[in-house]
Design an enzyme around this catalytic site. Sequence first.
Site, PDB file in Angstrom:
ATOM      1  N   ALA A  41      -3.539   3.218   2.112  1.00 21.69           N
ATOM      2  CA  ALA A  41      -4.332   3.332   3.337  1.00 21.69           C
ATOM      3  C   ALA A  41      -5.602   4.114   3.011  1.00 21.69           C
ATOM      4  CB  ALA A  41      -3.518   4.056   4.409  1.00 21.69           C
TER       5      ALA A  41
ATOM      6  N   PRO B  47       0.821  -1.215   0.000  1.00 22.66           N
ATOM      7  CA  PRO B  47       0.000   0.000   0.000  1.00 22.66           C
ATOM      8  C   PRO B  47       0.852   1.260   0.000  1.00 22.66           C
ATOM      9  CG  PRO B  47      -0.128  -1.156   2.118  1.00 22.66           C
ATOM     10  CD  PRO B  47       0.561  -2.069   1.171  1.00 22.66           C
TER      11      PRO B  47
ATOM     12  N   TYR C 111      -0.330   4.344  13.455  1.00 24.30           N
ATOM     13  CA  TYR C 111      -1.701   4.802  13.249  1.00 24.30           C
ATOM     14  C   TYR C 111      -2.593   4.173  14.315  1.00 24.30           C
ATOM     15  CZ  TYR C 111       0.336   6.650   9.017  1.00 24.30           C
ATOM     16  OH  TYR C 111       1.137   7.345   8.141  1.00 24.30           O
TER      17      TYR C 111
HETATM   18  C1  LIG Z   1       4.950   6.680  -1.207  1.00 26.14           C
HETATM   19  C2  LIG Z   1       4.723   5.688  -0.096  1.00 26.14           C
HETATM   20  C3  LIG Z   1       3.472   5.623   0.515  1.00 26.14           C
HETATM   21  C4  LIG Z   1       3.215   4.664   1.502  1.00 26.14           C
HETATM   22  N1  LIG Z   1       1.947   4.536   2.009  1.00 26.14           N
HETATM   23  C5  LIG Z   1       1.645   3.491   2.820  1.00 26.14           C
HETATM   24  C6  LIG Z   1       0.300   3.195   3.158  1.00 26.14           C
HETATM   25  O1  LIG Z   1      -0.645   3.827   2.694  1.00 26.14           O
HETATM   26  N2  LIG Z   1       0.080   2.147   3.994  1.00 26.14           N
HETATM   27  C7  LIG Z   1       1.095   1.392   4.496  1.00 26.14           C
HETATM   28  O2  LIG Z   1       0.839   0.455   5.253  1.00 26.14           O
HETATM   29  N3  LIG Z   1       2.386   1.635   4.149  1.00 26.14           N
HETATM   30  C8  LIG Z   1       2.665   2.641   3.313  1.00 26.14           C
HETATM   31  N4  LIG Z   1       3.964   2.828   2.894  1.00 26.14           N
HETATM   32  C9  LIG Z   1       4.981   1.850   3.297  1.00 26.14           C
HETATM   33  C10 LIG Z   1       5.145   0.793   2.200  1.00 26.14           C
HETATM   34  O3  LIG Z   1       3.947   0.046   1.999  1.00 26.14           O
HETATM   35  C11 LIG Z   1       6.292  -0.188   2.531  1.00 26.14           C
HETATM   36  O4  LIG Z   1       5.951  -0.908   3.682  1.00 26.14           O
HETATM   37  C12 LIG Z   1       7.629   0.524   2.741  1.00 26.14           C
HETATM   38  O5  LIG Z   1       7.828   1.540   1.778  1.00 26.14           O
HETATM   39  C13 LIG Z   1       8.807  -0.443   2.695  1.00 26.14           C
HETATM   40  O6  LIG Z   1       8.821  -1.128   1.456  1.00 26.14           O
HETATM   41  P1  LIG Z   1       9.835  -0.720   0.243  1.00 26.14           P
HETATM   42  O7  LIG Z   1      11.227  -0.770   0.799  1.00 26.14           O
HETATM   43  O8  LIG Z   1       9.574  -1.770  -0.805  1.00 26.14           O
HETATM   44  O9  LIG Z   1       9.460   0.660  -0.225  1.00 26.14           O
HETATM   45  C14 LIG Z   1       4.242   3.797   1.932  1.00 26.14           C
HETATM   46  C15 LIG Z   1       5.515   3.915   1.343  1.00 26.14           C
HETATM   47  C16 LIG Z   1       5.750   4.825   0.334  1.00 26.14           C
HETATM   48  C17 LIG Z   1       7.113   4.866  -0.303  1.00 26.14           C
END
Ligand SMILES: Cc1cc2nc3c(=O)[nH]c(=O)nc-3n(C[C@H](O)[C@H](O)[C@H](O)COP(=O)(O)O)c2cc1C
Length: 357
Positions: free
Chosen positions: A57, A23, A182
């Site tokens: 989210a 997400p 959250y």
């Molecule tokens: C632009 C952005 C928005 C994110 N929004 C959410 C979100 O809405 N809900 C959530 O649980 N995590 C959110 N995250 C966290 C990501 O889902 C993920 O857990 C985190 O970026 C680590 O993964 P990655 O190293 O592949 O980016 C967000 C991350 C990024 C970069």
Amino acid sequence: MPTLFSPLKLRDVHLRNRIGVSPMCQYSSVDGFANKWHLVHLGSRAVGGAALVMTEATAVTPEGRISPQDLGLWKDTQIEILAQIFRFIEAQGAVPAMQLAHAGRKASTSPPWEGGDAVSETNGGWRPIYAPTAEPFKKDDIVPRELDHAGIQYVVRAFAQSAQRALASGAKMIEIHAAHGYLLHEFLSPLSNKRTDEYGGAFDNRTRALREVVQAIRRIWPESLPVAVRISATDWVEGGWDADQSVALVHQLKPLGVDLIDCSSGGAVPNAKIPLGPGYQVPFAERIRREAQVPTAAVGMITTPEQANDLIRARRADVIFMAREFLREPYWPLNAAADLGIPMKAPVQYGRAFVAR
Ligand SMILES: Cc1cc2nc3c(=O)[nH]c(=O)nc-3n(C[C@H](O)[C@H](O)[C@H](O)COP(=O)(O)O)c2cc1C
């Protein structure tokens, strides 16, 4: 031995491989409505071969938004455009999923590119914001109002009503957001939950709000469809929520009908020392999977096909979720399959770009 491209069944839902779009808030909605940005953002990752495409989210109440621009599902009129997006995702062979969330004491802030600070009421923000305990996330943040019992029940009902709308829009999996500081994580963590009633103190009290949300969603969500929960497996702070409590929580959630635990970490308090590095959260997915016998998703700094494939082959997680790498490369699964020499069908329109290399 499973690989990154082995299918997976969660209840009656078939994932074509083990790759999910994590997400990601887009801060691009007006009044909670999805729009063409969300269609292209989510749709292109379904075209790219992900098995599971999860919304950002999605707020279950207006005051539960992180920012005024959050996606929301607190009213029926928000269903239709989501339904169009989910139909497109399914037509590409991917499974549409929705993350449902309440921001708690992290509500009413601006998008990251505007600084992420509190937004005033004159600029589209709102007061009060709500939390288990009337303490701000950090000094100078908005002081939240402590939720009373009626308030907690209102939030629990809002999660279930949003899940009902998610079902109407065609989502095939719900992920309950109980991570990243959250609202539901705020109840879990002793760092943010200082209550003395049945929602605070002892472990069973701190997990009560989340369990009630799971139960309320499971009452309306079909038996045939899976429910996931995203947790912060540790606060990375002495005296905070930790991996032992996560395992104990998952033992409680499994009999309530939770099918997948998405293992993230952090976010309860500022200044936690997080040992960032490739796959740094994988040990939580591995441990919870082994000790609680529930399928898990690993997430966090997983970026290469070999890394992701090795994690699945070693059974350290059942699914890999990726966020930022999917922003860089929406067609990551198609390219990963080609790199690993595993056959994977590209959309016919793109077939000539993805012939075996
Ligand atoms: C632009 C952005 C928005 C994110 N929004 C959410 C979100 O809405 N809900 C959530 O649980 N995590 C959110 N995250 C966290 C990501 O889902 C993920 O857990 C985190 O970026 C680590 O993964 P990655 O190293 O592949 O980016 C967000 C991350 C990024 C970069």
